[in-house]
Design an enzyme around this catalytic site. Sequence first.
Site, PDB file in Angstrom:
ATOM      1  N   HIS A  10       0.798  -1.230   0.000  1.00 18.91           N
ATOM      2  CA  HIS A  10       0.000   0.000   0.000  1.00 18.91           C
ATOM      3  C   HIS A  10       0.830   1.281   0.000  1.00 18.91           C
ATOM      4  O   HIS A  10       0.282   2.372  -0.014  1.00 18.91           O
ATOM      5  CB  HIS A  10      -0.917   0.031   1.229  1.00 18.91           C
ATOM      6  CG  HIS A  10      -0.171   0.287   2.514  1.00 18.91           C
ATOM      7  ND1 HIS A  10       0.504  -0.693   3.189  1.00 18.91           N
ATOM      8  CD2 HIS A  10       0.023   1.417   3.221  1.00 18.91           C
ATOM      9  CE1 HIS A  10       1.076  -0.180   4.268  1.00 18.91           C
ATOM     10  NE2 HIS A  10       0.803   1.115   4.312  1.00 18.91           N
TER      11      HIS A  10
HETATM   12  C1  UD1 Z   1      -1.430   5.462   6.441  1.00 16.10           C
HETATM   13  C2  UD1 Z   1      -0.039   5.844   6.963  1.00 16.10           C
HETATM   14  C3  UD1 Z   1       0.946   4.707   6.700  1.00 16.10           C
HETATM   15  C4  UD1 Z   1       0.421   3.388   7.257  1.00 16.10           C
HETATM   16  C5  UD1 Z   1      -0.971   3.122   6.690  1.00 16.10           C
HETATM   17  C6  UD1 Z   1      -1.547   1.832   7.232  1.00 16.10           C
HETATM   18  C7  UD1 Z   1       0.450   8.278   6.828  1.00 16.10           C
HETATM   19  C8  UD1 Z   1       1.236   9.302   6.116  1.00 16.10           C
HETATM   20  N1  UD1 Z   1       0.481   7.032   6.282  1.00 16.10           N
HETATM   21  O1  UD1 Z   1      -1.307   5.345   5.022  1.00 16.10           O
HETATM   22  O2  UD1 Z   1       2.169   5.001   7.331  1.00 16.10           O
HETATM   23  O3  UD1 Z   1       1.276   2.339   6.875  1.00 16.10           O
HETATM   24  O4  UD1 Z   1      -1.831   4.230   7.030  1.00 16.10           O
HETATM   25  O5  UD1 Z   1      -2.741   1.548   6.661  1.00 16.10           O
HETATM   26  O6  UD1 Z   1      -0.175   8.562   7.830  1.00 16.10           O
HETATM   27  N2  UD1 Z   1      -8.840   5.113   2.857  1.00 16.10           N
HETATM   28  C9  UD1 Z   1     -10.081   4.525   2.884  1.00 16.10           C
HETATM   29  N3  UD1 Z   1     -10.562   4.097   4.069  1.00 16.10           N
HETATM   30  C10 UD1 Z   1      -9.872   4.230   5.230  1.00 16.10           C
HETATM   31  C11 UD1 Z   1      -8.588   4.844   5.180  1.00 16.10           C
HETATM   32  C12 UD1 Z   1      -8.094   5.263   3.989  1.00 16.10           C
HETATM   33  O7  UD1 Z   1     -10.737   4.377   1.863  1.00 16.10           O
HETATM   34  O8  UD1 Z   1     -10.379   3.804   6.279  1.00 16.10           O
HETATM   35  C13 UD1 Z   1      -8.304   5.540   1.558  1.00 16.10           C
HETATM   36  C14 UD1 Z   1      -8.598   6.992   1.282  1.00 16.10           C
HETATM   37  O9  UD1 Z   1      -9.060   7.116  -0.007  1.00 16.10           O
HETATM   38  C15 UD1 Z   1      -7.254   7.706   1.413  1.00 16.10           C
HETATM   39  C16 UD1 Z   1      -6.262   6.576   1.175  1.00 16.10           C
HETATM   40  O10 UD1 Z   1      -6.902   5.363   1.551  1.00 16.10           O
HETATM   41  O11 UD1 Z   1      -7.096   8.722   0.503  1.00 16.10           O
HETATM   42  C17 UD1 Z   1      -5.025   6.767   1.993  1.00 16.10           C
HETATM   43  O12 UD1 Z   1      -5.316   6.896   3.400  1.00 16.10           O
HETATM   44  P1  UD1 Z   1      -4.298   7.668   4.390  1.00 16.10           P
HETATM   45  O13 UD1 Z   1      -4.712   7.477   5.795  1.00 16.10           O
HETATM   46  O14 UD1 Z   1      -4.111   9.047   3.914  1.00 16.10           O
HETATM   47  O15 UD1 Z   1      -2.930   6.928   4.139  1.00 16.10           O
HETATM   48  P2  UD1 Z   1      -2.598   5.387   4.080  1.00 16.10           P
HETATM   49  O16 UD1 Z   1      -2.151   5.069   2.709  1.00 16.10           O
HETATM   50  O17 UD1 Z   1      -3.665   4.522   4.680  1.00 16.10           O
END
Ligand code: UD1
Length: 381
Positions: free
Chosen positions: A224
């Site tokens: 991811h």
């Molecule tokens: C975040 C952390 C990363 C960790 C990961 C674990 C940061 C910078 N990154 O990355 O270190 O390894 O979490 O999962 O904080 N989304 C959903 N549902 C959710 C959460 C996210 O659909 O419940 C989607 C959203 O479209 C979002 C994307 O995933 O734009 C990324 O989510 P985000 O929390 O920004 O970063 P992660 O890639 O999950």
Amino acid sequence: MTNNKSTIRLLSVVGARPNFIKIAPIVRAINEHNRVGYKAGPGLERPIRHTLVHTGQHYDIDMSDAFFQDLGLPNPDINMEVGSSSHAVQTANIMVKFEQILIEEKPDWIIVVGDVNSTLAAVLVSSKMGIKSAHVEAGLRSFDRSMPEEINRIITDAVANLLFTPSPDADENLLNEGVSPDRIKRVGNVMIDTLVSNLERARRCRVQELFGMKEKDYVFVTLHRPSNVDDIFALSSIIEHLMRLSERIPVIFPMHPRTGNNISNFGLQKRIKDSKRLIICNPLGYHDTIGLVDKARLVLTDSGGLQEETTFLNIPCLTLRPNTERPITITQGTNRLTSLTSLDKDINVVIDSGDLLPRKAPEFWDGHTAERIIRILVAAH
Ligand code: UD1
């Protein structure tokens, strides 16, 4: 509890999936501290009042609620519901809401874990308000500033008052950055606390059978990181590799929403052919994940936590990244770095020759890290 004057007020902040796994043993250690009637020893007898704050960075049921349930975490006392957005907007929204929470809650200490945007946002606010902070999993460095997590780690460690580290390399990184030794406390790895206390239950699930897999006869994949999944060429190449790999050995790939969204946005769904040997599913709960990792022939990942869990479980792990902030999983564990150009060769080595080098669990990766943290925090108060 004794009178309020002597109560220590701790406030923990979680936001994203790996945070929930790291905070669970800390919540348990706090409850235990209060339950045993503060028998921890002279000077350690004060009760703790704990507030759990969820920023809402992760909000899907299978990214958040499922982990609270699986890990026996209480519902958060406060949920900020910030959701997804750009890094600046997400971090800023957490900061604005968290400042108000600190004004109302007035904790003696905040506890932050890991390296996600919620960690950074919370520690910045508390340090400007003169509220003491402790960072759990401090000192890890990939030395790759293109990773958002590396920026979060550096800044969090620069401002947090107490730095709880998992391994000697983390101590060394902090000392090299000029951190005073009295701020550094090596306590071990809270991720392994959670693993130790949940392993039996994870093994009882026999989840590999539900997926139609045989023990040691499948590869477990999670990917991811932005560097792997935000780039169309990297993501298409990963899909090609997984399709090819699945012809040789079955593959289970629980997909993070970031990866799933990008596959749709890049129009790559049509490249993935449905097959019983390449199972792509929604993110799995904690016990299902650990159960599948424990019985896998190989784990292919870019996750930080899985590098540590495979080292503890002695399962070969290939990490699809040019670097790791967890080098001890390579020097003492079962982890190896890989790249899209060497992936086929590296997978063959593991599958043909059985194993990577056997691991030696690092010092203090023993299931008791959270107890050490709580003892130090109470004594420091
Ligand atoms: C975040 C952390 C990363 C960790 C990961 C674990 C940061 C910078 N990154 O990355 O270190 O390894 O979490 O999962 O904080 N989304 C959903 N549902 C959710 C959460 C996210 O659909 O419940 C989607 C959203 O479209 C979002 C994307 O995933 O734009 C990324 O989510 P985000 O929390 O920004 O970063 P992660 O890639 O999950």
